[in-house]
Design an enzyme around this catalytic site. Structure first.
Site, PDB file in Angstrom:
ATOM      1  N   ARG A  81       0.853  -1.185   0.000  1.00 27.23           N
ATOM      2  CA  ARG A  81       0.000   0.000   0.000  1.00 27.23           C
ATOM      3  C   ARG A  81       0.891   1.238   0.000  1.00 27.23           C
ATOM      4  O   ARG A  81       1.740   1.388   0.885  1.00 27.23           O
ATOM      5  CB  ARG A  81      -0.906  -0.009   1.243  1.00 27.23           C
ATOM      6  CG  ARG A  81      -1.700   1.258   1.410  1.00 27.23           C
ATOM      7  CD  ARG A  81      -2.718   1.214   2.555  1.00 27.23           C
ATOM      8  NE  ARG A  81      -3.380   2.506   2.593  1.00 27.23           N
ATOM      9  CZ  ARG A  81      -3.270   3.393   3.580  1.00 27.23           C
ATOM     10  NH1 ARG A  81      -2.599   3.115   4.687  1.00 27.23           N
ATOM     11  NH2 ARG A  81      -3.842   4.572   3.492  1.00 27.23           N
ATOM     12  N   HIS A 124      -2.815  11.068   0.471  1.00 24.52           N
ATOM     13  CA  HIS A 124      -2.315  10.846   1.834  1.00 24.52           C
ATOM     14  C   HIS A 124      -1.687  12.161   2.312  1.00 24.52           C
ATOM     15  O   HIS A 124      -0.502  12.236   2.589  1.00 24.52           O
ATOM     16  CB  HIS A 124      -1.326   9.676   1.848  1.00 24.52           C
ATOM     17  CG  HIS A 124      -1.114   9.035   3.194  1.00 24.52           C
ATOM     18  ND1 HIS A 124      -1.287   7.683   3.440  1.00 24.52           N
ATOM     19  CD2 HIS A 124      -0.728   9.566   4.383  1.00 24.52           C
ATOM     20  CE1 HIS A 124      -1.013   7.420   4.706  1.00 24.52           C
ATOM     21  NE2 HIS A 124      -0.670   8.544   5.306  1.00 24.52           N
ATOM     22  N   GLU A 169      -7.459   8.726   5.929  1.00 23.02           N
ATOM     23  CA  GLU A 169      -7.775   9.419   7.181  1.00 23.02           C
ATOM     24  C   GLU A 169      -8.206  10.878   7.015  1.00 23.02           C
ATOM     25  O   GLU A 169      -7.485  11.796   7.457  1.00 23.02           O
ATOM     26  CB  GLU A 169      -6.579   9.345   8.141  1.00 23.02           C
ATOM     27  CG  GLU A 169      -6.131   7.935   8.470  1.00 23.02           C
ATOM     28  CD  GLU A 169      -5.087   7.883   9.582  1.00 23.02           C
ATOM     29  OE1 GLU A 169      -4.622   8.942  10.030  1.00 23.02           O
ATOM     30  OE2 GLU A 169      -4.743   6.766  10.004  1.00 23.02           O
ATOM     31  N   ASN A 295      -7.655   1.999   9.810  1.00 23.32           N
ATOM     32  CA  ASN A 295      -6.350   2.211  10.444  1.00 23.32           C
ATOM     33  C   ASN A 295      -6.568   2.223  11.949  1.00 23.32           C
ATOM     34  O   ASN A 295      -7.432   2.947  12.450  1.00 23.32           O
ATOM     35  CB  ASN A 295      -5.729   3.549  10.022  1.00 23.32           C
ATOM     36  CG  ASN A 295      -5.309   3.566   8.563  1.00 23.32           C
ATOM     37  OD1 ASN A 295      -5.388   2.546   7.870  1.00 23.32           O
ATOM     38  ND2 ASN A 295      -4.855   4.718   8.086  1.00 23.32           N
ATOM     39  N   TYR A 297      -4.512   2.278  15.812  1.00 23.18           N
ATOM     40  CA  TYR A 297      -3.290   2.358  16.619  1.00 23.18           C
ATOM     41  C   TYR A 297      -3.542   2.204  18.114  1.00 23.18           C
ATOM     42  O   TYR A 297      -2.797   1.544  18.812  1.00 23.18           O
ATOM     43  CB  TYR A 297      -2.559   3.692  16.348  1.00 23.18           C
ATOM     44  CG  TYR A 297      -1.952   3.699  14.967  1.00 23.18           C
ATOM     45  CD1 TYR A 297      -0.719   3.110  14.723  1.00 23.18           C
ATOM     46  CD2 TYR A 297      -2.640   4.247  13.887  1.00 23.18           C
ATOM     47  CE1 TYR A 297      -0.173   3.071  13.450  1.00 23.18           C
ATOM     48  CE2 TYR A 297      -2.108   4.211  12.601  1.00 23.18           C
ATOM     49  CZ  TYR A 297      -0.873   3.621  12.391  1.00 23.18           C
ATOM     50  OH  TYR A 297      -0.342   3.565  11.125  1.00 23.18           O
ATOM     51  N   GLU A 352      -3.725   0.008   8.175  1.00 24.59           N
ATOM     52  CA  GLU A 352      -2.547   0.424   8.950  1.00 24.59           C
ATOM     53  C   GLU A 352      -2.688  -0.082  10.371  1.00 24.59           C
ATOM     54  O   GLU A 352      -3.769   0.027  10.971  1.00 24.59           O
ATOM     55  CB  GLU A 352      -2.418   1.957   9.044  1.00 24.59           C
ATOM     56  CG  GLU A 352      -1.905   2.623   7.807  1.00 24.59           C
ATOM     57  CD  GLU A 352      -1.775   4.139   7.967  1.00 24.59           C
ATOM     58  OE1 GLU A 352      -1.559   4.629   9.104  1.00 24.59           O
ATOM     59  OE2 GLU A 352      -1.899   4.831   6.944  1.00 24.59           O
TER      60      GLU A 352
HETATM   61  C1  FCB Z   1      -1.483   7.458  10.491  1.00 31.34           C
HETATM   62  C2  FCB Z   1      -1.031   7.934   9.133  1.00 31.34           C
HETATM   63  C3  FCB Z   1       0.324   7.426   8.718  1.00 31.34           C
HETATM   64  C4  FCB Z   1       1.290   7.356   9.885  1.00 31.34           C
HETATM   65  C5  FCB Z   1       0.664   6.671  11.068  1.00 31.34           C
HETATM   66  C6  FCB Z   1       1.580   6.525  12.248  1.00 31.34           C
HETATM   67  O1  FCB Z   1      -2.364   8.376  11.028  1.00 31.34           O
HETATM   68  O2  FCB Z   1      -1.952   7.541   8.159  1.00 31.34           O
HETATM   69  O3  FCB Z   1       0.783   8.229   7.680  1.00 31.34           O
HETATM   70  O4  FCB Z   1       1.768   8.595  10.167  1.00 31.34           O
HETATM   71  O5  FCB Z   1      -0.490   7.334  11.455  1.00 31.34           O
END
Ligand code: FCB
Length: 443
Positions: A81, A124, A169, A295, A297, A352
């Site tokens: 990607r 992006h 995002e 995505n 985290y 992600e």
């Molecule tokens: C996301 C982004 C990516 C990267 C990660 C850590 O928000 O899409 O570009 O910075 O965080």
């Protein structure tokens, strides 16, 4: 050291797609051969980037792309990607940057030759500065410019692309960029944040129509970021705060796509803080999508504040990543299940997931055990969601290699491959080796 999945894990089935992800501004460098973008301007503004760095060289990927493709292929992934820099394809005067377009075409050819599926993100965050000079995402016309750019790119790429995502995002390119002011172009205005969000969603819908026409066989969709919103206490005010945050940060970008309307919170905003919309916009925005990229985290904890709004409570209890983000794998299962229960979802890709860690390169090795653990736990969380009924078709690690982490500069390392920014030497971290073993053992 190892990542283990049960032999019967749905992630190990032949159709499940494993990949690694990057984005143009974060890795490409070669800033001289494209138009400047809003991140170049932001980097040139003192105080915006923690280490005062910029994207002029980054991972020097434009010069080193052949080696990088070998690196990707060596991991045994099914997919890569990456994103297209708008300003490397379309010049200020509207003409096409043929060399820029050719750069991506040869990249796509090389991926095809290695049997690696190309997951292309069209935007992006690196908006050409020439569009920002006319208001950027506050100008409705930018959405139409995005559709034109999509038309040019998709016609040029033909059937080389397996999947297109319109935006990465939009929460970040709207909220963080126009309301919180921590991303380029760095404005702080509530109405503007919402206006930018609306124009981004409109751009997405307009581009979806182009994709349907020009790339009917590709899987076309969008990538959104999600974070479960938890209340700091059981008080009614904090519970309400977390609920509002969920509407504002998560649902705001998904509900329009799937149901053609904003969450109820919109109606509670003062009229002068609402985005301007034109009749018919919501129908364009709700153009059907083939997939939703998720995505993930971390989770976020919220409390009610004095203004009747919500404030996030920074995590303090370990384990935290180098970004200061709580490691909270079950939040991934939680948000996927919540979305699955709430909406009729298209197929999902985890586009992600990853962690920044304070890595050190010692004798050609990076012992990033915490990142290995992070992947182990989040792959397990993905599997749990699939078992509970969510249709998840793939998983991408963020990131292929260390890169320019936006306002944090190069200090935060998200790669599974270590980059020495002086020599541009790439070294597989232990996490890359562990993932490579997972991918290899499928066959
Ligand atoms: C996301 C982004 C990516 C990267 C990660 C850590 O928000 O899409 O570009 O910075 O965080």
């Amino acid at each position: 050291m190892k990542i283990t999945l049960a032999k019967t894990s749905p992630l190990l089935q032949p159709n499940f797609v494993f990949g690694v992800a990057t984005s143009s501004f974060q890795i490409e460098g070669a800033a001289d051969s494209r138009e400047p973008c809003i991140w170049d301007t932001f980097c040139d503004t003192p105080g915006r980037i923690k280490d005062n760095s910029d994207g002029k060289v980054a991972c020097d990927h434009v010069a080193r792309w052949r080696d990088d493709i070998e690196l990707i292929a060596g991991l045994g992934v099914d997919a890569y990607r990456f994103s297209i820099a708008w300003g490397r394809v379309i010049n200020r005067d509207g003409s096409i940057n043929e060399a820029g377009l050719a750069f991506y075409q040869q990249l796509l050819d090389a991926l095809q030759a290695k049997n690696i599926k190309a997951f292309v993100t069209l935007y992006h965050w690196d908006l050409p500065q020439y569009l920002e000079d006319h208001g950027g995402w506050l100008n409705r016309n930018t959405a139409y410019k995005f559709a034109e750019y999509t038309d040019i790119v998709t016609k040029a790429f033909g059937d080389k692309v397996y999947s297109y995502a319109t935006l990465n995002e939009p929460f970040c390119s709207a909220y963080l960029s126009y309301e919180a002011g921590i991303h380029a172009p760095g404005f702080q205005n509530r109405q503007q944040g919402r206006q930018a969000a609306h124009h981004l969603l409109l751009a997405h819908g307009l581009a979806m129509r182009v994709l349907r026409k020009n790339a009917p066989h590709a899987k076309n969709g969008i990538v959104l970021n999600f974070s479960p919103c938890h209340p700091a206490s059981n008080s009614a005010a904090d519970v309400r705060a977390a609920e509002m945050a969920d509407q504002y940060h998560n649902q705001w970008y998904l509900q329009p796509l799937l149901e053609g309307c904003y969450p109820p919170l919109l109606a509670e905003l003062a009229a002068n803080e609402q985005p301007l919309m034109v009749d018919g916009d919501m129908a364009i925005i709700a153009e059907p999508i083939d997939f939703l990229g998720v995505n993930y985290y971390t989770r976020t904890v919220y409390r009610a504040n004095e203004k009747g709004w919500f404030s996030d409570v920074p995590p303090t209890t370990p384990p935290l990543t180098d970004m200061g983000w709580e490691i909270y794998p079950k939040g991934l299962t939680e948000i996927l299940l919540a979305l699955h229960q709430r909406y009729t979802l298209p197929p999902i890709y985890i586009t992600e997931n990853g962690a920044a860690m304070p890595d050190t390169l010692l004798q050609d090795k990076v012992a990033d055990q915490h990142r290995v653990d992070y992947f182990q736990q989040h792959l397990q969380a993905t599997e749990d969601a699939i078992k509970a009924g969510v249709d998840i078709q793939g998983y991408f690690a963020w990131s292929l290699m260390d890169n320019f982490e936006w306002a944090e500069g190069y200090a935060k390392r998200f790669g599974i491959v270590y980059v020495d920014y002086v020599t541009q030497q790439r070294t597989l971290k232990n996490s890359a080796i562990a993932l490579r073993d997972v991918f290899a053992n499928r066959r």
